[in-house]
Design a protein around this motif. Structure first.
Motif, PDB file in Angstrom:
ATOM      1  N   CYS A  17      38.596 -10.870 -50.478  1.00 41.14           N
ATOM      2  CA  CYS A  17      39.186 -11.181 -51.784  1.00 41.14           C
ATOM      3  C   CYS A  17      39.178  -9.949 -52.685  1.00 41.14           C
ATOM      4  O   CYS A  17      40.114  -9.726 -53.464  1.00 41.14           O
ATOM      5  CB  CYS A  17      38.434 -12.322 -52.450  1.00 41.14           C
ATOM      6  SG  CYS A  17      38.675 -13.937 -51.657  1.00 41.14           S
TER       7      CYS A  17
ATOM      8  N   ARG B 264      46.421 -21.551 -64.612  1.00 38.56           N
ATOM      9  CA  ARG B 264      46.823 -22.702 -63.804  1.00 38.56           C
ATOM     10  C   ARG B 264      48.020 -22.360 -62.930  1.00 38.56           C
ATOM     11  O   ARG B 264      48.983 -21.739 -63.363  1.00 38.56           O
ATOM     12  CB  ARG B 264      47.171 -23.889 -64.703  1.00 38.56           C
ATOM     13  CG  ARG B 264      45.971 -24.497 -65.433  1.00 38.56           C
ATOM     14  CD  ARG B 264      46.395 -25.690 -66.250  1.00 38.56           C
ATOM     15  NE  ARG B 264      46.945 -26.758 -65.403  1.00 38.56           N
ATOM     16  CZ  ARG B 264      47.557 -27.838 -65.875  1.00 38.56           C
ATOM     17  NH1 ARG B 264      47.718 -27.984 -67.186  1.00 38.56           N
ATOM     18  NH2 ARG B 264      48.002 -28.766 -65.040  1.00 38.56           N
ATOM     19  N   ARG B 265      47.915 -22.752 -61.672  1.00 43.38           N
ATOM     20  CA  ARG B 265      48.993 -22.607 -60.685  1.00 43.38           C
ATOM     21  C   ARG B 265      49.412 -21.149 -60.444  1.00 43.38           C
ATOM     22  O   ARG B 265      50.530 -20.889 -60.000  1.00 43.38           O
ATOM     23  CB  ARG B 265      50.218 -23.437 -61.084  1.00 43.38           C
ATOM     24  CG  ARG B 265      49.941 -24.930 -61.166  1.00 43.38           C
ATOM     25  CD  ARG B 265      51.252 -25.714 -61.382  1.00 43.38           C
ATOM     26  NE  ARG B 265      51.003 -27.136 -61.488  1.00 43.38           N
ATOM     27  CZ  ARG B 265      50.744 -27.759 -62.639  1.00 43.38           C
ATOM     28  NH1 ARG B 265      50.735 -27.069 -63.764  1.00 43.38           N
ATOM     29  NH2 ARG B 265      50.511 -29.058 -62.660  1.00 43.38           N
TER      30      ARG B 265
ATOM     31  N   LYS C 161      44.797 -17.171 -59.085  1.00 40.49           N
ATOM     32  CA  LYS C 161      43.759 -18.203 -59.026  1.00 40.49           C
ATOM     33  C   LYS C 161      43.626 -18.753 -57.601  1.00 40.49           C
ATOM     34  O   LYS C 161      42.512 -18.922 -57.080  1.00 40.49           O
ATOM     35  CB  LYS C 161      44.078 -19.334 -60.002  1.00 40.49           C
ATOM     36  CG  LYS C 161      42.992 -20.413 -60.091  1.00 40.49           C
ATOM     37  CD  LYS C 161      43.360 -21.430 -61.168  1.00 40.49           C
ATOM     38  CE  LYS C 161      42.212 -22.422 -61.378  1.00 40.49           C
ATOM     39  NZ  LYS C 161      41.949 -23.234 -60.184  1.00 40.49           N
ATOM     40  N   ALA C 162      44.767 -19.006 -56.961  1.00 37.27           N
ATOM     41  CA  ALA C 162      44.749 -19.600 -55.635  1.00 37.27           C
ATOM     42  C   ALA C 162      44.180 -18.646 -54.581  1.00 37.27           C
ATOM     43  O   ALA C 162      43.480 -19.072 -53.662  1.00 37.27           O
ATOM     44  CB  ALA C 162      46.156 -20.029 -55.238  1.00 37.27           C
TER      45      ALA C 162
ATOM     46  N   LEU D  73      40.237 -16.677 -56.980  1.00 39.38           N
ATOM     47  CA  LEU D  73      39.185 -17.455 -57.625  1.00 39.38           C
ATOM     48  C   LEU D  73      38.794 -18.690 -56.810  1.00 39.38           C
ATOM     49  O   LEU D  73      37.610 -18.931 -56.546  1.00 39.38           O
ATOM     50  CB  LEU D  73      39.627 -17.871 -59.026  1.00 39.38           C
ATOM     51  CG  LEU D  73      39.993 -16.714 -59.976  1.00 39.38           C
ATOM     52  CD1 LEU D  73      40.489 -17.248 -61.306  1.00 39.38           C
ATOM     53  CD2 LEU D  73      38.800 -15.790 -60.172  1.00 39.38           C
ATOM     54  N   THR D  74      39.788 -19.475 -56.414  1.00 32.43           N
ATOM     55  CA  THR D  74      39.501 -20.730 -55.712  1.00 32.43           C
ATOM     56  C   THR D  74      38.763 -20.530 -54.388  1.00 32.43           C
ATOM     57  O   THR D  74      37.783 -21.245 -54.121  1.00 32.43           O
ATOM     58  CB  THR D  74      40.801 -21.521 -55.485  1.00 32.43           C
ATOM     59  OG1 THR D  74      41.402 -21.798 -56.762  1.00 32.43           O
ATOM     60  CG2 THR D  74      40.521 -22.818 -54.755  1.00 32.43           C
TER      61      THR D  74
ATOM     62  N   ARG E 265      35.212 -20.178 -55.051  1.00 28.81           N
ATOM     63  CA  ARG E 265      34.644 -21.242 -55.889  1.00 28.81           C
ATOM     64  C   ARG E 265      34.148 -20.709 -57.231  1.00 28.81           C
ATOM     65  O   ARG E 265      33.093 -21.095 -57.742  1.00 28.81           O
ATOM     66  CB  ARG E 265      33.520 -21.971 -55.150  1.00 28.81           C
ATOM     67  CG  ARG E 265      33.978 -22.713 -53.899  1.00 28.81           C
ATOM     68  CD  ARG E 265      32.824 -23.442 -53.221  1.00 28.81           C
ATOM     69  NE  ARG E 265      33.285 -24.297 -52.130  1.00 28.81           N
ATOM     70  CZ  ARG E 265      33.495 -23.848 -50.888  1.00 28.81           C
ATOM     71  NH1 ARG E 265      33.293 -22.570 -50.599  1.00 28.81           N
ATOM     72  NH2 ARG E 265      33.918 -24.659 -49.936  1.00 28.81           N
TER      73      ARG E 265
ATOM     74  N   GLU F  89      34.293 -20.608 -61.076  1.00 30.07           N
ATOM     75  CA  GLU F  89      34.714 -21.479 -62.171  1.00 30.07           C
ATOM     76  C   GLU F  89      34.672 -20.783 -63.533  1.00 30.07           C
ATOM     77  O   GLU F  89      35.262 -21.271 -64.494  1.00 30.07           O
ATOM     78  CB  GLU F  89      33.820 -22.722 -62.212  1.00 30.07           C
ATOM     79  CG  GLU F  89      33.946 -23.615 -60.994  1.00 30.07           C
ATOM     80  CD  GLU F  89      35.327 -24.254 -60.898  1.00 30.07           C
ATOM     81  OE1 GLU F  89      35.960 -24.483 -61.953  1.00 30.07           O
ATOM     82  OE2 GLU F  89      35.782 -24.526 -59.761  1.00 30.07           O
TER      83      GLU F  89
ATOM     84  N   ASN G 208      29.711 -20.169 -60.345  1.00 31.25           N
ATOM     85  CA  ASN G 208      30.264 -21.323 -59.639  1.00 31.25           C
ATOM     86  C   ASN G 208      30.179 -22.553 -60.558  1.00 31.25           C
ATOM     87  O   ASN G 208      29.807 -22.445 -61.735  1.00 31.25           O
ATOM     88  CB  ASN G 208      29.528 -21.555 -58.317  1.00 31.25           C
ATOM     89  CG  ASN G 208      28.020 -21.704 -58.510  1.00 31.25           C
ATOM     90  OD1 ASN G 208      27.548 -22.073 -59.599  1.00 31.25           O
ATOM     91  ND2 ASN G 208      27.260 -21.422 -57.460  1.00 31.25           N
TER      92      ASN G 208
END
Length: 366
Positions: free
Chosen positions: A61, A98-99, A103-104, A107-108, A111, A113, A136
């Motif tokens: 990442c 968002r979206r 992020k996808a 970050l995701t 995990r 947050e 997290n």
């Protein structure tokens, strides 16, 4: 009790000099402030020149972030904030994130947050930078306590980057002075081939462009067939763990009919990039020009040769036969031989090959 222990502070200060120590130091700082992982980042105007060191974060990442996602809603926010600020960045960019692919992809999968940033303002020509702490879901529930710990640790964290910036200038001056004492073409390059420092012999060789050249600040082999192996050798040397670093040798062919240039590549740890003050590993390249030009004035100075003796010796060192040297100087062959024999005696050799071999190792004229 202080948030950062004495041992953690010592590791931070050591990391300011040796970039290989950042992961361990950042991991300990993350534990101390209650974070999942930590990073120190200097974001350059040219993303390829940015610097990122991380502790306990996914390296895949991290690489993807540096390649594609340095410009994102959070970094855009940080560019508008002041040095010294501490802020939970994700919560202030929740809608913008968002979206998003950032992020996808970044970050995701980890995990993450929340990310708390401590902004640093001591670097020049940096868009934004400083420390970042990733939380997290469990850590994000206690953001207030985490922020308090970061605030308490902020002076020591900032001091570590101040130290890195100070050492940056000292290291550059020392490396620059050392390179200039070398009698061979020598330069420092980062993992991407960016030239950090070069001595006068290297600059001269690069300007000629027969074996190597600089394009857009990056070192390139003049022949396309050599480019991949040069880039791989530099990258491997720079990124290899300390215990696995080895010297490598390359033969770089010329674009014309000249013989190849031998390049010796070795690790040179903790070389800073001037604008950012964050040391990172680099490669030291020592290049042997296969067609050096021996300066007769240098031979007169070193060996006490006469002007005529020095000119004949310089021709021999350049690969000419005695007959060709005599023709070049427009003197009789016997006269040229007399000068050559005198040069033998002053240098302490007994053959043209020995003379040429010794003189080829002398530095070029400045």
């Amino acid at each position: 009790m202080a948030v950062l222990s004495q041992l953690t502070l010592e590791k931070l200060h050591a990391a300011a000099l040796d970039p290989g120590l950042w992961p361990e130091a950042l991991t300990e700082v993350a534990d101390a402030v209650g974070a999942q992982g930590a990073m120190v980042h200097a974001m350059a105007p040219d993303p390829r020149d940015s610097v990122l060191h991380v502790g306990r974060l996914d390296p895949d990442c991290d690489r993807l972030y540096m390649q594609q996602y340095q410009i994102n809603p959070m970094s855009m926010l940080l560019m508008r904030r002041r040095p010294g600020e501490i802020l939970p960045t994700m919560s202030q960019c929740r809608q913008e994130l968002r979206r998003t692919a950032f992020k996808a992809d970044i970050l995701t999968p980890q995990r993450i947050e929340e990310i708390t940033n401590l902004l640093y303002g001591g670097w020049e020509d940096v868009l934004t930078g400083g420390f970042g702490f990733c939380l997290n879901a469990k850590g994000a529930e206690t953001t207030a306590g985490h922020l308090a710990k970061v605030a308490e640790a902020a002076p020591q964290l900032t001091l570590a980057l101040d130290l890195a910036r100070h050492l940056n200038g000292t290291a550059r001056r020392n490396w620059s002075a050392m390179l200039e004492t070398m009698d061979a073409a020598a330069l420092l390059a980062d993992a991407g081939g960016r030239v950090i420092l070069a001595n006068r012999y290297a600059e001269r060789l690069l300007r000629r462009g027969h074996w190597l050249r600089v394009h857009a600040g990056r070192l390139q082999a003049s022949r396309a067939a050599d480019e991949a192996k040069l880039a791989a050798a530099i990258r491997t040397t720079v990124l290899a763990p300390v215990t696995q670093r080895r010297r490598s040798r390359l033969s770089l062919r010329a674009v014309g009919n000249e013989p190849p240039c031998l390049a010796v590549i070795a690790a040179a740890p903790a070389i800073p990039v001037a604008e950012f003050g964050l040391p990172r590993p680099a490669a030291l390249l020592i290049l042997r020009d296969p067609s050096p030009r021996t300066d007769p004035a240098l031979l007169r100075s070193l060996f006490g040769m006469t002007e005529s003796e020095a000119r004949i010796a310089a021709h021999i060192a350049g690969g000419l036969s005695l007959g060709a040297a005599a023709q070049r100087e427009r003197i009789a062959h016997t006269t040229a031989r007399t000068h050559l024999q005198a040069a033998f005696g002053k240098v302490g050799v007994h053959s043209q090959s020995a003379l040429a071999s010794l003189l080829a190792r002398l530095p070029e004229s400045d």
